[in-house]
Design a protein around this motif. Structure first.
Motif, PDB file in Angstrom:
ATOM      1  N   VAL A 179     -29.166 -48.746 -70.379  1.00 64.03           N
ATOM      2  CA  VAL A 179     -30.258 -49.658 -70.015  1.00 64.03           C
ATOM      3  C   VAL A 179     -31.569 -49.178 -70.616  1.00 64.03           C
ATOM      4  O   VAL A 179     -31.740 -47.991 -70.911  1.00 64.03           O
ATOM      5  CB  VAL A 179     -30.400 -49.767 -68.483  1.00 64.03           C
ATOM      6  CG1 VAL A 179     -29.171 -50.434 -67.880  1.00 64.03           C
ATOM      7  CG2 VAL A 179     -30.618 -48.396 -67.864  1.00 64.03           C
ATOM      8  N   GLY A 180     -32.483 -50.115 -70.783  1.00 59.53           N
ATOM      9  CA  GLY A 180     -33.792 -49.761 -71.320  1.00 59.53           C
ATOM     10  C   GLY A 180     -34.711 -49.166 -70.272  1.00 59.53           C
ATOM     11  O   GLY A 180     -35.540 -48.314 -70.574  1.00 59.53           O
ATOM     12  N   ARG A 181     -34.562 -49.633 -69.039  1.00 62.13           N
ATOM     13  CA  ARG A 181     -35.374 -49.135 -67.930  1.00 62.13           C
ATOM     14  C   ARG A 181     -34.444 -48.665 -66.823  1.00 62.13           C
ATOM     15  O   ARG A 181     -33.390 -49.262 -66.606  1.00 62.13           O
ATOM     16  CB  ARG A 181     -36.314 -50.223 -67.406  1.00 62.13           C
ATOM     17  CG  ARG A 181     -37.359 -50.685 -68.410  1.00 62.13           C
ATOM     18  CD  ARG A 181     -38.247 -51.762 -67.807  1.00 62.13           C
ATOM     19  NE  ARG A 181     -37.493 -52.970 -67.458  1.00 62.13           N
ATOM     20  CZ  ARG A 181     -38.037 -54.054 -66.904  1.00 62.13           C
ATOM     21  NH1 ARG A 181     -39.336 -54.067 -66.615  1.00 62.13           N
ATOM     22  NH2 ARG A 181     -37.288 -55.105 -66.638  1.00 62.13           N
ATOM     23  N   ARG A 182     -34.864 -47.624 -66.120  1.00 57.31           N
ATOM     24  CA  ARG A 182     -33.974 -47.085 -65.093  1.00 57.31           C
ATOM     25  C   ARG A 182     -33.800 -48.042 -63.916  1.00 57.31           C
ATOM     26  O   ARG A 182     -32.883 -47.879 -63.116  1.00 57.31           O
ATOM     27  CB  ARG A 182     -34.467 -45.723 -64.610  1.00 57.31           C
ATOM     28  CG  ARG A 182     -35.811 -45.726 -63.908  1.00 57.31           C
ATOM     29  CD  ARG A 182     -36.178 -44.308 -63.493  1.00 57.31           C
ATOM     30  NE  ARG A 182     -37.370 -44.293 -62.643  1.00 57.31           N
ATOM     31  CZ  ARG A 182     -37.839 -43.207 -62.030  1.00 57.31           C
ATOM     32  NH1 ARG A 182     -37.204 -42.049 -62.185  1.00 57.31           N
ATOM     33  NH2 ARG A 182     -38.909 -43.261 -61.277  1.00 57.31           N
ATOM     34  N   SER A 183     -34.678 -49.025 -63.792  1.00 60.30           N
ATOM     35  CA  SER A 183     -34.519 -50.023 -62.733  1.00 60.30           C
ATOM     36  C   SER A 183     -33.466 -51.064 -63.089  1.00 60.30           C
ATOM     37  O   SER A 183     -33.040 -51.841 -62.222  1.00 60.30           O
ATOM     38  CB  SER A 183     -35.855 -50.714 -62.451  1.00 60.30           C
ATOM     39  OG  SER A 183     -36.424 -51.242 -63.642  1.00 60.30           O
ATOM     40  N   ASP A 184     -33.038 -51.092 -64.360  1.00 65.54           N
ATOM     41  CA  ASP A 184     -31.947 -51.979 -64.766  1.00 65.54           C
ATOM     42  C   ASP A 184     -30.607 -51.285 -64.505  1.00 65.54           C
ATOM     43  O   ASP A 184     -30.532 -50.061 -64.366  1.00 65.54           O
ATOM     44  CB  ASP A 184     -32.058 -52.320 -66.251  1.00 65.54           C
ATOM     45  CG  ASP A 184     -33.305 -53.123 -66.575  1.00 65.54           C
ATOM     46  OD1 ASP A 184     -33.786 -53.855 -65.691  1.00 65.54           O
ATOM     47  OD2 ASP A 184     -33.807 -53.005 -67.714  1.00 65.54           O
ATOM     48  N   GLY A 185     -29.538 -52.062 -64.468  1.00 64.92           N
ATOM     49  CA  GLY A 185     -28.204 -51.481 -64.319  1.00 64.92           C
ATOM     50  C   GLY A 185     -27.891 -50.984 -62.932  1.00 64.92           C
ATOM     51  O   GLY A 185     -26.977 -50.176 -62.743  1.00 64.92           O
ATOM     52  N   ILE A 186     -28.635 -51.458 -61.929  1.00 63.18           N
ATOM     53  CA  ILE A 186     -28.394 -51.094 -60.526  1.00 63.18           C
ATOM     54  C   ILE A 186     -27.772 -52.295 -59.822  1.00 63.18           C
ATOM     55  O   ILE A 186     -28.241 -53.422 -59.970  1.00 63.18           O
ATOM     56  CB  ILE A 186     -29.705 -50.699 -59.817  1.00 63.18           C
ATOM     57  CG1 ILE A 186     -30.363 -49.497 -60.493  1.00 63.18           C
ATOM     58  CG2 ILE A 186     -29.455 -50.431 -58.341  1.00 63.18           C
ATOM     59  CD1 ILE A 186     -29.628 -48.197 -60.321  1.00 63.18           C
ATOM     60  N   SER A 187     -26.729 -52.064 -59.068  1.00 68.14           N
ATOM     61  CA  SER A 187     -26.076 -53.153 -58.332  1.00 68.14           C
ATOM     62  C   SER A 187     -26.016 -52.826 -56.848  1.00 68.14           C
ATOM     63  O   SER A 187     -26.047 -51.657 -56.449  1.00 68.14           O
ATOM     64  CB  SER A 187     -24.659 -53.400 -58.865  1.00 68.14           C
ATOM     65  OG  SER A 187     -24.696 -53.836 -60.213  1.00 68.14           O
TER      66      SER A 187
END
Length: 387
Positions: A179-187
């Motif tokens: 992911v580009g940002r650590r806030s992405d890819g969270i479910s």
């Protein structure tokens, strides 16, 4: 107070207060709280009878309806007598009802919300991790790996309130590292707590003793696709929809405990005599009461103002943080003065002052630390990010 609530809400408040005074008295709550690691099922059942778990859940899903203002009014009244026991209601209200209502699909709402409203199921929030604390994203080690028909969850959570009796765990995990940002890819997942591979351990703590705080180990836990909330990889952004609500309920809970402190302090000062007069005549103690009363009014204005904003879908991040910090710090100061007013009896487990003091201390730390909340307040004025 009436300038913030309409006639219907006032009737709800009066009905709630009358019921709590009768069914949830302080001495009963004090007894329940003393039984560490024993969830107060009779407390939960009383809330079921009142319909408390349905407050804020739409009527079409079996709830009582009402807005966040009604939830805040209820949280305040319940905490006045129950103190930290009130999280037996609050955690399911947030990690179950609010989460499903905000993030869930229509089939998930139809399945879970009626069961939450009826008190059939309990939920727990499982976000925090041992290495993370407030830095939730930076400390996120729990992973969700996609497999046929679902996900495999591995990792550890901590400070999950009520997990030992929960039916479902509202859980955040990293489902993608590319992911580009650590806030992405969270479910976010709504995981059955009895799933194979889950180990839940309670640990002792200073306050809120009858409502467990737990660590949770996920060891190759399979979770089917039906328990994914919202869009895969978008969990962080989904969860932020609930943050202002959580902080407001935290503030209302603290305000309710402050109400309890003031009640007990005034009653004691009227009945206790020393040096031939009621101690309520002593100027120093009168100043304590004045201070507590002013803190109460500050909290009430902030909580009701913020609840009104949220009920009308008006941006309230700043006000929610202010209410959380103000109420959590003021109740701590008030309970400390309350112990001083009661003297030795304030330190005794036979009174509630020590309970308010212990239970409120945690709420300066979670669900967001007051230091972090202050960072967010300062940033709202255009100051640079400090973390």
């Amino acid at each position: 107070m009436n300038v913030f609530i309409n006639e219907e809400d006032q009737l709800f408040l009066e009905m709630t207060r009358k019921w709590i005074n009768k069914e949830i008295p302080k001495d009963w709550c004090r007894t329940l709280e003393s039984m560490e690691h024993q969830f107060p099922h009779e407390f939960w059942d009383k809330l079921v009878e009142f319909g408390a778990h349905g407050i804020g859940i739409p009527e079409e899903y079996g709830g009582q309806g009402g807005s966040i203002l009604n939830q805040a009014l209820f949280a305040r009244e319940l905490s006045r007598t129950a103190g930290g026991l009130s999280w037996g209601w609050g955690v399911t209200s947030f990690s179950g009802a609010k989460a499903i209502n905000c993030c869930g699909s229509e089939p998930q709402k139809e399945l879970f919300l009626p069961k939450i409203a009826s008190g059939e199921i309990k939920t727990a929030m499982s976000f925090s991790e041992p290495s993370g604390g407030t830095d939730l994203l930076g400390g996120m080690k729990t992973t969700a790996k996609k497999v046929d028909g679902g996900w495999i969850i591995n990792g550890e959570k901590i400070w999950s309130t009520g997990a030992s009796v929960a039916d479902y765990l509202f859980t955040m995990a990293r489902s993608s590292s590319d992911v580009g940002r650590r806030s992405d890819g969270i479910s976010i997942f709504f995981i059955p707590a009895d799933s194979e591979g889950i180990t839940i351990t309670e640990f002792p703590k200073l306050g809120m003793r009858a409502i467990s705080s737990c660590s949770i180990i996920f060891d190759d836990v399979f979770v089917s696709d039906e328990f994914l909330l919202g869009k895969e990889g978008n969990g962080w952004y989904e969860s932020t929809k609930t943050l202002n609500n959580e902080r407001l309920i935290n503030a209302a809970t603290c305000l309710g405990m402050l109400d309890g402190v003031l009640e007990d302090a005034v009653e004691h000062m009227k009945s206790r005599h020393a040096f031939g007069k009621p101690i309520g005549q002593f100027q120093a103690l009168q100043h304590y009461i004045a201070d507590i009363s002013m803190w109460q009014m500050q909290g009430e204005l902030l909580v009701l103002h913020t609840a009104t904003l949220q009920a009308n879908n008006i941006e309230s991040a700043l006000e929610s943080n202010m209410a959380k910090v103000t109420c959590s710090e003021n109740v701590g100061k008030a309970a400390d003065l309350g112990i001083q007013i009661l003297g030795g009896m304030g330190y005794s487990a036979e009174t509630d002052m020590q309970r308010y003091w212990r239970d409120s201390r945690l709420l300066r730390i979670g669900p967001v630390s007051n230091e972090m909340a202050r960072n967010l307040i300062a940033e709202s004025y255009g100051l640079p990010r400090s973390f």
